[in-house]
Design a protein around this motif. Structure first.
Motif, PDB file in Angstrom:
ATOM      1  N   GLY A 144       5.715   7.785  16.328  1.00 55.75           N
ATOM      2  CA  GLY A 144       4.299   8.087  16.186  1.00 55.75           C
ATOM      3  C   GLY A 144       3.518   7.160  15.296  1.00 55.75           C
ATOM      4  N   GLY A 145       4.182   6.174  14.706  1.00 63.07           N
ATOM      5  CA  GLY A 145       3.466   5.230  13.867  1.00 63.07           C
ATOM      6  C   GLY A 145       4.066   5.090  12.485  1.00 63.07           C
ATOM      7  N   ILE A 146       3.312   4.430  11.625  1.00 64.01           N
ATOM      8  CA  ILE A 146       3.799   4.106  10.287  1.00 64.01           C
ATOM      9  C   ILE A 146       3.934   5.351   9.417  1.00 64.01           C
ATOM     10  CG2 ILE A 146       3.111   2.971   8.126  1.00 64.01           C
ATOM     11  CD1 ILE A 146       2.119   0.630   9.840  1.00 64.01           C
ATOM     12  N   LEU A 147       2.904   6.181   9.371  1.00 65.77           N
ATOM     13  CA  LEU A 147       2.943   7.334   8.469  1.00 65.77           C
ATOM     14  C   LEU A 147       3.994   8.369   8.867  1.00 65.77           C
ATOM     15  CD1 LEU A 147       1.624   8.056   5.844  1.00 65.77           C
ATOM     16  CD2 LEU A 147      -0.164   9.285   7.087  1.00 65.77           C
ATOM     17  N   PRO A 148       4.119   8.746  10.144  1.00 66.56           N
ATOM     18  CA  PRO A 148       5.195   9.674  10.507  1.00 66.56           C
ATOM     19  C   PRO A 148       6.591   9.117  10.181  1.00 66.56           C
ATOM     20  CG  PRO A 148       3.576   9.572  12.261  1.00 66.56           C
ATOM     21  CD  PRO A 148       3.228   8.478  11.295  1.00 66.56           C
ATOM     22  N   THR A 149       6.784   7.815  10.400  1.00 67.23           N
ATOM     23  CA  THR A 149       8.078   7.213  10.092  1.00 67.23           C
ATOM     24  C   THR A 149       8.341   7.242   8.599  1.00 67.23           C
ATOM     25  OG1 THR A 149       7.834   5.755  12.003  1.00 67.23           O
ATOM     26  CG2 THR A 149       9.497   5.149  10.377  1.00 67.23           C
ATOM     27  N   TRP A 150       7.322   6.959   7.824  1.00 68.96           N
ATOM     28  CA  TRP A 150       7.441   6.981   6.360  1.00 68.96           C
ATOM     29  C   TRP A 150       7.773   8.394   5.872  1.00 68.96           C
ATOM     30  CZ3 TRP A 150       3.645   7.509   1.966  1.00 68.96           C
ATOM     31  CH2 TRP A 150       4.067   6.831   0.814  1.00 68.96           C
ATOM     32  N   LYS A 151       7.158   9.397   6.492  1.00 67.58           N
ATOM     33  CA  LYS A 151       7.460  10.783   6.120  1.00 67.58           C
ATOM     34  C   LYS A 151       8.917  11.122   6.436  1.00 67.58           C
ATOM     35  CE  LYS A 151       2.725  12.471   6.901  1.00 67.58           C
ATOM     36  NZ  LYS A 151       1.835  13.290   7.772  1.00 67.58           N
ATOM     37  N   ALA A 152       9.401  10.696   7.613  1.00 68.97           N
ATOM     38  CA  ALA A 152      10.804  10.945   7.975  1.00 68.97           C
ATOM     39  C   ALA A 152      11.745  10.257   7.005  1.00 68.97           C
ATOM     40  CB  ALA A 152      11.056  10.450   9.403  1.00 68.97           C
ATOM     41  N   ALA A 153      11.393   9.048   6.581  1.00 68.20           N
ATOM     42  CA  ALA A 153      12.231   8.313   5.635  1.00 68.20           C
ATOM     43  C   ALA A 153      12.363   9.055   4.311  1.00 68.20           C
ATOM     44  CB  ALA A 153      11.650   6.916   5.399  1.00 68.20           C
ATOM     45  N   HIS A 154      11.271   9.646   3.859  1.00 67.09           N
ATOM     46  CA  HIS A 154      11.325  10.372   2.593  1.00 67.09           C
ATOM     47  C   HIS A 154      12.049  11.710   2.745  1.00 67.09           C
ATOM     48  CE1 HIS A 154       9.238   7.697  -0.102  1.00 67.09           C
ATOM     49  NE2 HIS A 154       8.376   7.435   0.859  1.00 67.09           N
ATOM     50  N   LEU A 172       0.823  -1.209   0.000  1.00 59.24           N
ATOM     51  CA  LEU A 172       0.000   0.000   0.000  1.00 59.24           C
ATOM     52  C   LEU A 172       0.856   1.257   0.000  1.00 59.24           C
ATOM     53  CD1 LEU A 172      -2.734  -1.047   2.606  1.00 59.24           C
ATOM     54  CD2 LEU A 172      -2.824  -1.243   0.106  1.00 59.24           C
ATOM     55  N   LEU A 173       2.091   1.143   0.507  1.00 63.60           N
ATOM     56  CA  LEU A 173       3.007   2.288   0.569  1.00 63.60           C
ATOM     57  C   LEU A 173       3.964   2.352  -0.619  1.00 63.60           C
ATOM     58  CD1 LEU A 173       3.921   2.225   4.376  1.00 63.60           C
ATOM     59  CD2 LEU A 173       2.324   3.752   3.209  1.00 63.60           C
ATOM     60  N   GLY A 174       3.824   1.441  -1.563  1.00 66.21           N
ATOM     61  CA  GLY A 174       4.650   1.524  -2.770  1.00 66.21           C
ATOM     62  C   GLY A 174       5.578   0.364  -3.008  1.00 66.21           C
ATOM     63  N   ALA A 175       5.904  -0.425  -1.975  1.00 62.75           N
ATOM     64  CA  ALA A 175       6.694  -1.656  -2.085  1.00 62.75           C
ATOM     65  C   ALA A 175       7.946  -1.522  -2.954  1.00 62.75           C
ATOM     66  CB  ALA A 175       5.846  -2.812  -2.594  1.00 62.75           C
ATOM     67  N   CYS A 176       9.104  -1.623  -2.332  1.00 61.38           N
ATOM     68  CA  CYS A 176      10.362  -1.573  -3.079  1.00 61.38           C
ATOM     69  C   CYS A 176      11.172  -2.865  -2.941  1.00 61.38           C
ATOM     70  CB  CYS A 176      11.212  -0.384  -2.634  1.00 61.38           C
ATOM     71  SG  CYS A 176      11.649  -0.410  -0.880  1.00 61.38           S
ATOM     72  N   ARG A 177      10.765  -3.757  -2.043  1.00 62.26           N
ATOM     73  CA  ARG A 177      11.494  -5.021  -1.867  1.00 62.26           C
ATOM     74  C   ARG A 177      10.616  -6.014  -1.103  1.00 62.26           C
ATOM     75  NH1 ARG A 177      13.887  -1.461   1.749  1.00 62.26           N
ATOM     76  NH2 ARG A 177      15.643  -1.066   0.363  1.00 62.26           N
ATOM     77  N   ASP A 178      10.987  -7.291  -1.192  1.00 61.18           N
ATOM     78  CA  ASP A 178      10.269  -8.298  -0.411  1.00 61.18           C
ATOM     79  C   ASP A 178      11.162  -8.981   0.613  1.00 61.18           C
ATOM     80  OD1 ASP A 178      11.830  -9.940  -1.984  1.00 61.18           O
ATOM     81  OD2 ASP A 178      10.164 -10.739  -3.151  1.00 61.18           O
ATOM     82  N   ARG A 179      12.441  -8.578   0.693  1.00 62.09           N
ATOM     83  CA  ARG A 179      13.324  -9.059   1.744  1.00 62.09           C
ATOM     84  C   ARG A 179      14.421  -8.031   1.976  1.00 62.09           C
ATOM     85  NH1 ARG A 179      17.838 -13.531   0.298  1.00 62.09           N
ATOM     86  NH2 ARG A 179      18.957 -12.387  -1.315  1.00 62.09           N
ATOM     87  N   ILE A 180      15.073  -8.127   3.140  1.00 62.38           N
ATOM     88  CA  ILE A 180      16.107  -7.147   3.462  1.00 62.38           C
ATOM     89  C   ILE A 180      17.162  -7.801   4.356  1.00 62.38           C
ATOM     90  CG2 ILE A 180      14.923  -6.260   5.514  1.00 62.38           C
ATOM     91  CD1 ILE A 180      15.919  -3.427   4.600  1.00 62.38           C
ATOM     92  N   LYS A 181      18.388  -7.327   4.236  1.00 65.57           N
ATOM     93  CA  LYS A 181      19.505  -7.883   4.990  1.00 65.57           C
ATOM     94  C   LYS A 181      19.355  -7.578   6.477  1.00 65.57           C
ATOM     95  CE  LYS A 181      24.576  -7.885   4.904  1.00 65.57           C
ATOM     96  NZ  LYS A 181      25.761  -7.338   4.189  1.00 65.57           N
ATOM     97  N   ALA A 182      19.583  -8.592   7.308  1.00 63.87           N
ATOM     98  CA  ALA A 182      19.482  -8.440   8.759  1.00 63.87           C
ATOM     99  C   ALA A 182      20.867  -8.288   9.371  1.00 63.87           C
ATOM    100  CB  ALA A 182      18.783  -9.652   9.360  1.00 63.87           C
ATOM    101  N   TYR A 183      20.946  -7.460  10.416  1.00 67.38           N
ATOM    102  CA  TYR A 183      22.166  -7.455  11.222  1.00 67.38           C
ATOM    103  C   TYR A 183      21.813  -7.835  12.651  1.00 67.38           C
ATOM    104  CZ  TYR A 183      21.108  -2.654  12.971  1.00 67.38           C
ATOM    105  OH  TYR A 183      20.544  -1.542  13.562  1.00 67.38           O
ATOM    106  N   VAL A 184      22.649  -8.692  13.245  1.00 67.67           N
ATOM    107  CA  VAL A 184      22.460  -9.103  14.630  1.00 67.67           C
ATOM    108  C   VAL A 184      22.798  -7.923  15.531  1.00 67.67           C
ATOM    109  CG1 VAL A 184      23.216 -10.652  16.463  1.00 67.67           C
ATOM    110  CG2 VAL A 184      22.994 -11.503  14.133  1.00 67.67           C
ATOM    111  N   SER A 185      21.858  -7.503  16.333  1.00 67.47           N
ATOM    112  CA  SER A 185      22.066  -6.375  17.237  1.00 67.47           C
ATOM    113  C   SER A 185      22.200  -6.918  18.652  1.00 67.47           C
ATOM    114  CB  SER A 185      20.896  -5.399  17.148  1.00 67.47           C
ATOM    115  OG  SER A 185      21.102  -4.266  17.951  1.00 67.47           O
TER     116      SER A 185
END
Length: 363
Positions: free
Chosen positions: A264-274, A106-119
């Motif tokens: 604050g949630g999904i949309l605020p985080t998405w805005k910060a990412a852009h 719904l947000l545009g989808a750019c990938r279906d998997r991502i590299k993980a790092y052990v934290s």
């Protein structure tokens, strides 16, 4: 499924899962706790969210009863100053379930998997930390984040050096000083300490230095970023898009790291990412939760997934018994869940088993 529906009830569920061994990170912890928000509707669709500390479900219900959960911005505005990331995430889960699509699509989808790092959170001697890093490498992980919490910077650097010698060029190393809020014990990094650390870590080919200064030290971050080549990361405790904008304009962070719940949630985080993308900066989410995993599938300027994992004391929330289908790592990558909404379903038996006492009702 009808496209017009109303919020009927909002529920908070606290769960407390015993750890296999006590964990010390500023304080001793013997249980892993999580708070879940459930937003119910008259259409029989229930949204799931990650609740923030202090969330009052009864107050949220009073404010949002009868609202259309599909109108996320308008619904959240109705909460006024008591806005809840957990509710916002649950609303997105409802929207995804109604559309029968995962949120990242719904947000545009750019990938279906991502590299993980052990934290990792624990502080180990150099030889033990090197052994653990090699073990994770053999499991398929090719990135690891280590903490810089020792009283002497030289001791932190000795650990990083031992890990680099053990894994060679086969593993990325990230570091976190955790100076954003309150120093751990007597430890406190000055700008000079952060500069020394960044230059030494650069020689060890570390990917980034995270939270080297207090999160409100805008000028300190600007001076640090300007004086070193090591990428500086931060922002896990930031609660507004405006603060991310301020730090991006200052040049103090090369990588922003919003926590979906704190932000604050999904949309605020998405805005910060852009915003970060517009500044040609990365956005790598901190403390990735269920909602964050969906966002990782829709943020093009994100390169890694933080996999909080330091067994037996710390087990990532994705491997807790709360999910019917726990999210696993394969060959160092995590798949973005493809089911509707968050793409997860809760294990009701586990919820009953580990449910903690309910907080006092809001009056």
């Amino acid at each position: 499924m009808k496209r017009t529906m109303k919020i009927t009830t909002i529920e908070r569920i606290d769960v407390s899962i015993p750890l296999e061994a006590p964990f010390t990170h500023g304080r001793v912890t013997q249980v892993s706790t999580t708070s879940i928000v459930l937003v119910h509707t008259d259409a029989g669709v229930t949204g799931i969210g990650n609740a923030e500390q202090g969330f009052k479900a009864d107050l949220a219900e009073r404010l949002l009863w009868g609202r259309n959960p599909l109108e996320i911005e308008a619904t959240m505005a109705a909460m006024g100053r008591v806005r809840s990331a957990g509710v916002e995430i649950a609303l997105w889960d409802i929207v995804g379930k109604v559309a029968n699509q995962p949120i990242h699509r719904l947000l545009g989808a750019c990938r279906d998997r991502i590299k993980a790092y052990v934290s990792m959170l624990s502080l180990q001697p150099p030889d033990e930390q090197a052994r653990l890093a090699v073990a994770y490498l053999e499991e398929g992980f090719t990135a690891i984040k280590l903490r810089l919490h020792r009283p002497r910077l030289a001791d932190d650097l000795a650990v990083i050096r031992a890990v680099r010698d053990a894994v060679g060029d086969d593993m990325e190393i990230m570091t976190d000083a955790n100076q954003a809020f309150m120093p751990y014990g007597p430890l406190h990094w000055t700008l000079h300490t952060a500069q020394r650390a960044a230059r030494a870590l650069e020689r060890l080919e570390v990917v980034w230095l995270e939270e080297p200064l207090h999160q409100l030290d805008t000028e300190g971050h600007r001076q640090l970023a300007e004086s070193v080549d090591m990428p500086i990361a931060g922002g896990e405790g930031v609660t507004t898009v405006e603060r991310f904008h301020e730090m991006l304009l200052s040049g103090g962070w090369d990588i922003i790291q919003p926590d979906v719940v704190f932000a604050g949630g999904i949309l605020p985080t998405w805005k910060a990412a852009h915003l970060a993308e517009a500044h040609h900066k990365l956005c790598i989410l901190a403390h990735v939760r269920w909602a964050g995993l969906q966002l990782l599938g829709a943020i093009p300027n994100c390169t890694h997934f933080e996999y909080m994992h330091d067994p037996p004391r710390l087990q990532t929330m994705f491997r807790r018994p709360l999910l019917n289908d726990p999210i696993e790592i394969h060959d160092g990558y995590v798949q973005i869940p493809q089911g509707p909404g968050l793409g997860i379903t809760l294990n009701e038996e586990a919820i009953v088993t580990y449910r903690a006492p309910e907080p006092e009702p809001w009056i």
